[in-house]
Scaffold this motif. Sequence first.
Motif, mmCIF file in Angstrom:
data_model
loop_
_atom_site.group_PDB
_atom_site.id
_atom_site.type_symbol
_atom_site.label_atom_id
_atom_site.label_comp_id
_atom_site.label_asym_id
_atom_site.label_seq_id
_atom_site.Cartn_x
_atom_site.Cartn_y
_atom_site.Cartn_z
ATOM 1 N N SER A 80 0.835 -1.210 0.000
ATOM 2 C CA SER A 80 0.000 0.000 0.000
ATOM 3 C C SER A 80 0.869 1.258 0.000
ATOM 4 C CB SER A 80 -0.961 -0.009 1.196
ATOM 5 O OG SER A 80 -1.855 -1.094 1.086
ATOM 6 N N GLY A 81 1.917 1.240 -0.811
ATOM 7 C CA GLY A 81 2.795 2.384 -0.974
ATOM 8 C C GLY A 81 3.900 2.495 0.042
ATOM 9 N N ARG A 82 3.908 1.613 1.032
ATOM 10 C CA ARG A 82 4.920 1.677 2.096
ATOM 11 C C ARG A 82 6.053 0.716 1.781
ATOM 12 N NH1 ARG A 82 6.369 -0.926 6.712
ATOM 13 N NH2 ARG A 82 7.056 0.377 8.463
ATOM 14 N N ASP A 83 7.280 1.210 1.771
ATOM 15 C CA ASP A 83 8.452 0.385 1.495
ATOM 16 C C ASP A 83 8.723 -0.519 2.697
ATOM 17 O OD1 ASP A 83 10.850 -0.747 0.765
ATOM 18 O OD2 ASP A 83 11.714 1.123 0.008
ATOM 19 N N MET A 84 8.727 -1.839 2.448
ATOM 20 C CA MET A 84 8.912 -2.798 3.534
ATOM 21 C C MET A 84 10.341 -3.312 3.626
ATOM 22 S SD MET A 84 5.472 -5.155 3.519
ATOM 23 C CE MET A 84 5.869 -5.951 1.951
ATOM 24 N N ALA A 85 11.278 -2.680 2.936
ATOM 25 C CA ALA A 85 12.639 -3.201 2.850
ATOM 26 C C ALA A 85 13.262 -3.471 4.214
ATOM 27 C CB ALA A 85 13.510 -2.235 2.056
ATOM 28 N N ALA A 86 13.012 -2.588 5.160
ATOM 29 C CA ALA A 86 13.649 -2.730 6.467
ATOM 30 C C ALA A 86 12.781 -3.477 7.477
ATOM 31 C CB ALA A 86 13.996 -1.346 7.024
ATOM 32 N N ASP A 87 11.599 -3.909 7.066
ATOM 33 C CA ASP A 87 10.660 -4.541 7.995
ATOM 34 C C ASP A 87 11.011 -6.005 8.240
ATOM 35 O OD1 ASP A 87 9.304 -2.196 8.125
ATOM 36 O OD2 ASP A 87 7.509 -2.889 7.071
ATOM 37 N N SER A 88 10.902 -6.413 9.487
ATOM 38 C CA SER A 88 11.043 -7.819 9.835
ATOM 39 C C SER A 88 9.770 -8.571 9.433
ATOM 40 C CB SER A 88 11.252 -7.965 11.344
ATOM 41 O OG SER A 88 10.087 -7.525 12.035
ATOM 42 N N ILE A 89 9.814 -9.893 9.548
ATOM 43 C CA ILE A 89 8.626 -10.695 9.280
ATOM 44 C C ILE A 89 7.507 -10.283 10.216
ATOM 45 C CG2 ILE A 89 7.680 -13.039 9.346
ATOM 46 C CD1 ILE A 89 10.526 -14.035 8.677
ATOM 47 N N GLN A 90 7.840 -10.067 11.489
ATOM 48 C CA GLN A 90 6.828 -9.683 12.472
ATOM 49 C C GLN A 90 6.218 -8.329 12.138
ATOM 50 O OE1 GLN A 90 9.928 -10.772 13.166
ATOM 51 N NE2 GLN A 90 9.479 -12.804 14.010
ATOM 52 N N ALA A 91 7.055 -7.387 11.696
ATOM 53 C CA ALA A 91 6.541 -6.057 11.340
ATOM 54 C C ALA A 91 5.609 -6.149 10.139
ATOM 55 C CB ALA A 91 7.695 -5.113 11.048
#
Length: 267
Positions: A80-91
């Motif tokens: 939804s337009g948010r870059d998830m590159a730095a997100d963990s699986i939990q995030a």
Amino acid sequence: MTAVADLKRLPSRPIDLPATLELSGIAHSFGGFKVLTDVNFAVPQGQIVGLIGPNGSGKSTCFNIVSGFLRPKAGRVLLSGRDMAADSIQARTRHGLMRTFQTPKVFERMSVLENVMVGLHKDGRSGILASMLRTPTTRREFDRLRNTAEEACRKFALGKFLDAQTGRLPAGQRRVVELARAYVGAPRLLLLDEPSSGLNTEEIGQLRSWIAMLNSEGMTILLVSHDMGLMTIADTVHALYFGEIIASGPMAAIQADPRVREAYLGG
């Protein structure tokens, strides 16, 4: 699996719906071996999008990048337009992305109801101390979560298995338990990894009905599979071959594409 009613698909959705998931320029390699090269596609809100490919095509790597099990060497994954590159699986889970696995991941010694309740972990509001003391508030919360899980079990025809040990269920029913657990978590995007793996023809037909039901209720789904028959449920299918998408479109068009026929069907 328990038999379910034959559910009709909703009419095809317009192709200009806002994208829930976008992959842009995804590339990945293991050592010097390139697995994905400049992969680009979107999963629009409310649609089922399929990703097919033979063993070694890179679809599992692509799926693991979306779900956070791998980080791409290049490119972006947007939810939804948010870059998830730095997100963990939990995030990613907290932001509404949930996945199933080729081999259903269930807590085998727990009951079916307990497994489904695990999917409601985000809905718990009581602190650890309050939970340990079993205060009236935590008891009410537990009852609310249990009722929600029971309702989901009935929805997925698991009502008579509530207290059954999940590890003793056949593969098809464990698959449904995994779907019910994902359902109660109210995902914005559900990732299904080879969901028909190990199922017989009847079970695959019933699985198709479950997927159609979830989608008819507005759930956006990315379906990764080698099963051409199951893939006909998708609005759009992307064919992956040696790390590159070689064709995109409805399943009928994919099957007729000469590049796909040569790559997957032997010409």
